[in-house]
Write a protein that holds these residues in place. Structure first.
Motif, PDB file in Angstrom:
ATOM      1  N   VAL A  68      37.124  33.636  38.871  1.00 31.58           N
ATOM      2  CA  VAL A  68      37.470  34.951  39.407  1.00 31.58           C
ATOM      3  C   VAL A  68      36.196  35.763  39.524  1.00 31.58           C
ATOM      4  N   ARG A  69      35.944  36.253  40.724  1.00 28.24           N
ATOM      5  CA  ARG A  69      34.768  37.079  40.983  1.00 28.24           C
ATOM      6  C   ARG A  69      35.253  38.491  41.311  1.00 28.24           C
ATOM      7  N   GLN A  70      34.749  39.458  40.553  1.00 22.16           N
ATOM      8  CA  GLN A  70      35.115  40.847  40.795  1.00 22.16           C
ATOM      9  C   GLN A  70      34.563  41.303  42.131  1.00 22.16           C
ATOM     10  N   THR A  71      35.343  42.082  42.857  1.00 24.37           N
ATOM     11  CA  THR A  71      34.893  42.733  44.082  1.00 24.37           C
ATOM     12  C   THR A  71      35.000  44.244  43.863  1.00 24.37           C
ATOM     13  N   ALA A  72      34.569  45.008  44.810  1.00 23.31           N
ATOM     14  CA  ALA A  72      34.569  46.463  44.652  1.00 23.31           C
ATOM     15  C   ALA A  72      35.976  47.019  44.405  1.00 23.31           C
ATOM     16  N   ARG A  73      37.001  46.400  45.028  1.00 23.43           N
ATOM     17  CA  ARG A  73      38.361  46.940  44.910  1.00 23.43           C
ATOM     18  C   ARG A  73      39.363  45.962  44.307  1.00 23.43           C
ATOM     19  N   GLY A  74      38.882  44.837  43.753  1.00 20.33           N
ATOM     20  CA  GLY A  74      39.802  43.864  43.190  1.00 20.33           C
ATOM     21  C   GLY A  74      39.079  42.600  42.791  1.00 20.33           C
ATOM     22  N   VAL A  75      39.634  41.447  43.200  1.00 17.96           N
ATOM     23  CA  VAL A  75      39.030  40.170  42.830  1.00 17.96           C
ATOM     24  C   VAL A  75      39.163  39.152  43.953  1.00 17.96           C
ATOM     25  N   HIS A  76      38.248  38.179  43.902  1.00 25.85           N
ATOM     26  CA  HIS A  76      38.329  36.985  44.746  1.00 25.85           C
ATOM     27  C   HIS A  76      38.473  35.813  43.791  1.00 25.85           C
ATOM     28  N   ALA A  77      39.512  35.005  43.988  1.00 27.84           N
ATOM     29  CA  ALA A  77      39.766  33.860  43.118  1.00 27.84           C
ATOM     30  C   ALA A  77      39.523  32.566  43.870  1.00 27.84           C
ATOM     31  N   ALA A  78      38.758  31.678  43.241  1.00 30.64           N
ATOM     32  CA  ALA A  78      38.546  30.329  43.754  1.00 30.64           C
ATOM     33  C   ALA A  78      39.324  29.404  42.832  1.00 30.64           C
ATOM     34  N   ALA A  79      40.226  28.591  43.403  1.00 23.70           N
ATOM     35  CA  ALA A  79      41.097  27.751  42.587  1.00 23.70           C
ATOM     36  C   ALA A  79      40.973  26.285  42.977  1.00 23.70           C
ATOM     37  N   VAL A  80      40.814  25.444  41.965  1.00 21.08           N
ATOM     38  CA  VAL A  80      40.883  23.996  42.139  1.00 21.08           C
ATOM     39  C   VAL A  80      42.344  23.645  41.869  1.00 21.08           C
ATOM     40  N   VAL A  81      42.961  22.938  42.795  1.00 21.84           N
ATOM     41  CA  VAL A  81      44.397  22.684  42.671  1.00 21.84           C
ATOM     42  C   VAL A  81      44.711  21.191  42.597  1.00 21.84           C
ATOM     43  N   ALA A  82      45.836  20.890  41.937  1.00 24.33           N
ATOM     44  CA  ALA A  82      46.308  19.516  41.815  1.00 24.33           C
ATOM     45  C   ALA A  82      47.436  19.236  42.790  1.00 24.33           C
ATOM     46  N   THR A 127      25.379  24.024  29.905  1.00 23.76           N
ATOM     47  CA  THR A 127      26.589  23.783  29.110  1.00 23.76           C
ATOM     48  C   THR A 127      27.588  22.869  29.796  1.00 23.76           C
ATOM     49  N   GLY A 128      27.515  22.784  31.132  1.00 19.72           N
ATOM     50  CA  GLY A 128      28.499  22.004  31.865  1.00 19.72           C
ATOM     51  C   GLY A 128      29.841  22.702  31.962  1.00 19.72           C
ATOM     52  N   LYS A 129      29.903  23.972  31.576  1.00 22.79           N
ATOM     53  CA  LYS A 129      31.157  24.731  31.605  1.00 22.79           C
ATOM     54  C   LYS A 129      31.130  25.745  32.742  1.00 22.79           C
ATOM     55  N   ALA A 130      32.300  25.994  33.287  1.00 20.84           N
ATOM     56  CA  ALA A 130      32.440  27.004  34.331  1.00 20.84           C
ATOM     57  C   ALA A 130      32.576  28.381  33.691  1.00 20.84           C
ATOM     58  N   LYS A 131      31.993  29.361  34.315  1.00 17.37           N
ATOM     59  CA  LYS A 131      32.206  30.746  33.903  1.00 17.37           C
ATOM     60  C   LYS A 131      33.403  31.233  34.705  1.00 17.37           C
ATOM     61  N   ARG A 132      34.491  31.522  34.046  1.00 20.56           N
ATOM     62  CA  ARG A 132      35.744  31.828  34.738  1.00 20.56           C
ATOM     63  C   ARG A 132      35.798  33.228  35.330  1.00 20.56           C
ATOM     64  N   PHE A 133      35.159  34.200  34.702  1.00 20.08           N
ATOM     65  CA  PHE A 133      35.228  35.581  35.173  1.00 20.08           C
ATOM     66  C   PHE A 133      33.820  36.108  35.389  1.00 20.08           C
ATOM     67  N   LEU A 134      33.557  36.568  36.596  1.00 24.03           N
ATOM     68  CA  LEU A 134      32.245  37.100  36.963  1.00 24.03           C
ATOM     69  C   LEU A 134      32.404  38.552  37.376  1.00 24.03           C
ATOM     70  N   SER A 135      31.788  39.430  36.601  1.00 31.18           N
ATOM     71  CA  SER A 135      31.889  40.853  36.916  1.00 31.18           C
ATOM     72  C   SER A 135      30.791  41.261  37.884  1.00 31.18           C
ATOM     73  N   LEU A 136      31.006  42.397  38.510  1.00 30.22           N
ATOM     74  CA  LEU A 136      29.969  42.963  39.393  1.00 30.22           C
ATOM     75  C   LEU A 136      28.866  43.551  38.533  1.00 30.22           C
ATOM     76  N   ALA A 137      27.654  43.433  38.997  1.00 29.38           N
ATOM     77  CA  ALA A 137      26.566  44.126  38.326  1.00 29.38           C
ATOM     78  C   ALA A 137      26.758  45.619  38.540  1.00 29.38           C
ATOM     79  N   PRO A 138      26.406  46.443  37.580  1.00 24.83           N
ATOM     80  CA  PRO A 138      26.562  47.896  37.756  1.00 24.83           C
ATOM     81  C   PRO A 138      25.883  48.372  39.051  1.00 24.83           C
ATOM     82  N   GLY A 139      26.591  49.207  39.781  1.00 27.41           N
ATOM     83  CA  GLY A 139      26.054  49.750  41.019  1.00 27.41           C
ATOM     84  C   GLY A 139      26.151  48.805  42.203  1.00 27.41           C
ATOM     85  N   THR A 140      26.812  47.665  42.042  1.00 23.41           N
ATOM     86  CA  THR A 140      26.931  46.692  43.118  1.00 23.41           C
ATOM     87  C   THR A 140      28.272  46.858  43.803  1.00 23.41           C
TER      88      THR A 140
END
Length: 123
Positions: A54-68, A108-121
């Motif tokens: 999940v990547r934060q956007t200015a007004r919400g989020v963008h989700a990238a999903a790997v599906v089965a 680490t080989g691990k995914a970062k699940r939540f990515l926030s916006l940098a301040p002022g971005t």
């Protein structure tokens, strides 16, 4: 936590424990602090999704999903939007895309699940 470790620092009368592991970003919007559990609970209730970011956007989020299996992206977006609105974010904008993999940290080989916006971005 999977892959985490802990250590104790003995001191008379006090137990101190430190835990090292994955810490997800808190998403901060004007007037709203969003804890990852708000969105994580939507993903764990969606069995088609096996991994996500999940990547934060200015007004919400963008989700990238790997599906089965086939995913109702509009339905997932609606559930995420409802969760965001329930947490106090007015008129959240949510987009969902399916991907073959989410990026992982080279160390680490691990995914970062939540990515926030940098301040002022703005995104």
């Amino acid at each position: 936590m999977t892959g985490s470790s802990s250590s104790r620092t003995p001191e008379p009368g006090h137990l101190r424990v430190t835990v090292e592991g994955r810490a997800d970003d808190v998403l901060r919007f004007p007037g709203v602090t969003l804890r990852p559990l708000t969105l994580r609970s939507v993903f764990v209730a969606t069995p088609e999704v096996v991994e996500y970011q999940v990547r934060q956007t200015a007004r919400g989020v963008h989700a990238a999903a790997v599906v089965a299996a086939a995913l109702d992206r509009a339905g997932l977006a609606d559930r995420l939007r409802t969760a965001l609105a329930g947490a106090g974010l007015p008129d959240p904008v949510v987009t969902v895309e399916t991907v073959t993999a989410v990026p992982v940290d080279a160390r680490t080989g691990k995914a970062k699940r939540f990515l926030s916006l940098a301040p002022g971005t703005a995104s």
